[in-house]
Design a protein around this motif. Sequence first.
Motif, mmCIF file in Angstrom:
data_model
loop_
_atom_site.group_PDB
_atom_site.id
_atom_site.type_symbol
_atom_site.label_atom_id
_atom_site.label_comp_id
_atom_site.label_asym_id
_atom_site.label_seq_id
_atom_site.Cartn_x
_atom_site.Cartn_y
_atom_site.Cartn_z
ATOM 1 N N GLY A 1 0.803 -1.208 0.000
ATOM 2 C CA GLY A 1 0.000 0.000 0.000
ATOM 3 C C GLY A 1 0.840 1.263 0.000
ATOM 4 N N GLY A 2 2.157 1.116 -0.109
ATOM 5 C CA GLY A 2 3.066 2.234 0.069
ATOM 6 C C GLY A 2 3.162 3.159 -1.120
ATOM 7 N N THR A 3 4.269 3.872 -1.181
ATOM 8 C CA THR A 3 4.374 4.989 -2.109
ATOM 9 C C THR A 3 5.002 4.618 -3.444
ATOM 10 N N ALA A 4 5.291 3.337 -3.667
ATOM 11 C CA ALA A 4 5.896 2.958 -4.946
ATOM 12 C C ALA A 4 4.970 3.328 -6.095
ATOM 13 N N VAL A 5 5.546 3.793 -7.177
ATOM 14 C CA VAL A 5 4.752 4.148 -8.349
ATOM 15 C C VAL A 5 4.897 3.078 -9.410
ATOM 16 N N ALA A 6 4.002 3.117 -10.373
ATOM 17 C CA ALA A 6 4.037 2.128 -11.441
ATOM 18 C C ALA A 6 5.389 2.165 -12.148
ATOM 19 N N GLN A 7 5.902 0.974 -12.479
ATOM 20 C CA GLN A 7 7.222 0.885 -13.062
ATOM 21 C C GLN A 7 7.148 0.649 -14.559
ATOM 22 N N GLU A 8 8.127 1.177 -15.257
ATOM 23 C CA GLU A 8 8.285 0.849 -16.663
ATOM 24 C C GLU A 8 8.754 -0.594 -16.768
ATOM 25 N N PRO A 9 8.610 -1.210 -17.938
ATOM 26 C CA PRO A 9 9.001 -2.615 -18.090
ATOM 27 C C PRO A 9 10.508 -2.836 -18.016
ATOM 28 N N GLN A 10 11.087 -2.559 -16.872
ATOM 29 C CA GLN A 10 12.476 -2.905 -16.623
ATOM 30 C C GLN A 10 12.531 -3.587 -15.260
ATOM 31 N N HIS A 11 13.461 -4.492 -15.122
ATOM 32 C CA HIS A 11 13.473 -5.315 -13.921
ATOM 33 C C HIS A 11 13.872 -4.496 -12.707
ATOM 34 N N PHE A 12 13.227 -4.778 -11.563
ATOM 35 C CA PHE A 12 13.507 -4.042 -10.337
ATOM 36 C C PHE A 12 14.820 -4.470 -9.691
ATOM 37 N N ASP B 1 4.600 -10.135 -0.735
ATOM 38 C CA ASP B 1 5.074 -8.995 0.047
ATOM 39 C C ASP B 1 6.507 -8.608 -0.316
ATOM 40 N N LEU B 2 7.303 -9.581 -0.743
ATOM 41 C CA LEU B 2 8.736 -9.363 -0.909
ATOM 42 C C LEU B 2 9.115 -8.789 -2.263
ATOM 43 N N VAL B 3 8.192 -8.820 -3.219
ATOM 44 C CA VAL B 3 8.528 -8.345 -4.560
ATOM 45 C C VAL B 3 7.668 -7.126 -4.884
ATOM 46 N N PRO B 4 8.269 -6.078 -5.435
ATOM 47 C CA PRO B 4 7.496 -4.851 -5.694
ATOM 48 C C PRO B 4 6.533 -5.027 -6.858
ATOM 49 N N PRO B 5 5.505 -4.171 -6.935
ATOM 50 C CA PRO B 5 4.626 -4.174 -8.106
ATOM 51 C C PRO B 5 5.430 -3.909 -9.374
#
Length: 687
Positions: free
Chosen positions: A21-32, A238-242
């Motif tokens: 639920g945190g502040t991460a924003v949508a990511q472009e298609p590149q690996h985190f 929980d361990l992997v970001p959106p």
Amino acid sequence: MNGLLKLLSLVIGAVFAGGLGGTAVAQEPQHFSPKGKMPSQYTIEAQQQQRQLLPFADKRDFEEAKRGFIAAPPFRQIMNDKGDVAWNMDNWDFLLKGMEFDSIHPSLQRQALLNMEYGLFEVVPGIYQIRGFDLANISFIKGDTGWIVIDPLTVKETARAALKFINEKLGERPVVAVIISHSHGDHFGGIRGVVDDAALAAEKVQIIAPKGFLNEAIAENLYAGNVMTRRKSYTYGDLVPPSPYGHVDASIGKAVASGDVGILPPTISIDQPIQELTIDGVRMVFQNTPGTEAPAEMNTWFPDFKAFWAAENIVGSLHNILTLRGAPVRDALAWSQYINLALYQFGNQADVMFASHSWPRWGKERITEVMRGQRDMYANLNNQVLHLANKGVTINQIHNVYEPPKSLQQQWHSRGYHGSYLHNSRAVIQRYLGFWDLNPATLVPLSPEESAPLYVEMMGGGSKVMAKGRDLYAEGKYRLATEILNKLVYAEPDNQEAKDLLADTYEQMGYQFESPSLRHSFLAGAKELRDGVVAVKAAKAGSPDFVRGTSTELFLNYLGIQMESGKAEGMTFKINLSTPDNGEKFVLEMSNATLTTIAGYQAEDADLTVTIDRRELEDVMIGTATLSDKVSSGKAKMEGNPQVLAQLGSTMVMFDNWFEVLPGTKKREALPKPELFQDDATRYEGP
């Protein structure tokens, strides 16, 4: 914070999937991850094959998911009282860009897109849902004077936002009743966002739940809560970001919000198989379905609306017979039979079927199609797995042998999202036959860290295992690669090169799984092999509400689990506990390095007798007071030897809910000592 509140803040969290639920924003298609890999050619080919095989031309789910849309709020984030983000739909905006991701199973990407619907929807005139505010849906029924709320989400922040939004759009109305369909936290935890103490005290709100709700809501997750919390960190993502390479969905919703979780006892308990009730002019017929998706669960028929509420018994997915975070194995046959009863009793009358997850279905033909498909899905799992078991197929083979009927595989609502056919088939055998496959070699096996060095030695050493592992990875034979690389990692837990290669194989397998639970588990394993154990923020679950809802017997039984037997060698004592305000009595006895509890008795030869009202004991359980405080203020009495409390306290261990899962991934740290009982004996000065 000490006492049971501290324990529950860890263990009750097993119900919830916080951290997204945190502040991460949508990511472009590149690996985190800098070590992350793109989908291999074999993964790409597997995804392309699924796109050709699955019935993507069937668009009915998309039409139903959008039907009845009234409005979306101007915000995509929901904040808590401290200004932090409790919920953020923007986390998954990458799904809205019209791209096909080869790092996501096409069926899962379809499901994830369906779960992006966000806002207020009309089910039928007088019944409304807000979807996309949490893992579950919150539903509102317009009564004569106010709202009847069904399943008020996980946390008060999202439930409060939902109530405020519907009042803004459809007119301000008080909440006159809350229906809680079952005993999982995403269906009751937000109740403090729609019900306040003043309304409860004035008896202006009824809380309706199935028989056994309060006990099951706490008990299912208390005894094994610490390990369940850790298992949940894998299976709920929980361990992997959106990200297209990480968390994309939770199959029955996007994820679970972060925030304050509460629980309130029912004012009305539904204890009959079929029970009718009228609240605020709304007629309801409840169907108790114990032992299905939850130990305490119920469906509801609203005859005046011709609407059937399916709770979490019918959703847009195969559900879990064994939820991988951990829980007792569910009864697939009973589940099927309860759906069958609902089909015959309500299905032919219903104009709409709605539920606590997914989206409604309209029209008798569509409703009966989905009900029949879900009925058959669970029945087939139960019956055909046992059919194969009776032919000699074992728990270690069944997931490679059982397949659902082709007709079910072509129905989107029967696909393996929340529950997979792979692990559910094993769960059926576990329920009826247990873990043993009848091979004596597997009855008392070596632990993996004991057996792995022998395997690696006999395979010619670590370098040969690595070479073969690389070959298998390059050939797309990921399951074979994990078989040998897993041995190497257990044999050589400090071999980061081996852990990275095993992580690469886990990752490709995760990309290919249709079920988010399986996807998350493999991607979480890959992340911890690469980065080590890193704690993430979880939902705040240990509220005073949970302590008040925890029976004294549950609390005392949990002490027997928290106690480390090796620290109690030679200890023998008995403690009487009496709570006069509710008439309860207990004996705690330490013998043979084991703590036992019996209700309804007092020992004549007790070493210590504690008398305290249950409402006063709750302060001790919450941690706002000690027994010594209560004795000093005259609200409790201790007679006998208070040193036995110090003895008991010395055996207690505070569990680490971020323990190592895969070898070589956790730095060893000293655990904090539990604070329960810590100063009671030392501060007690006698009567």
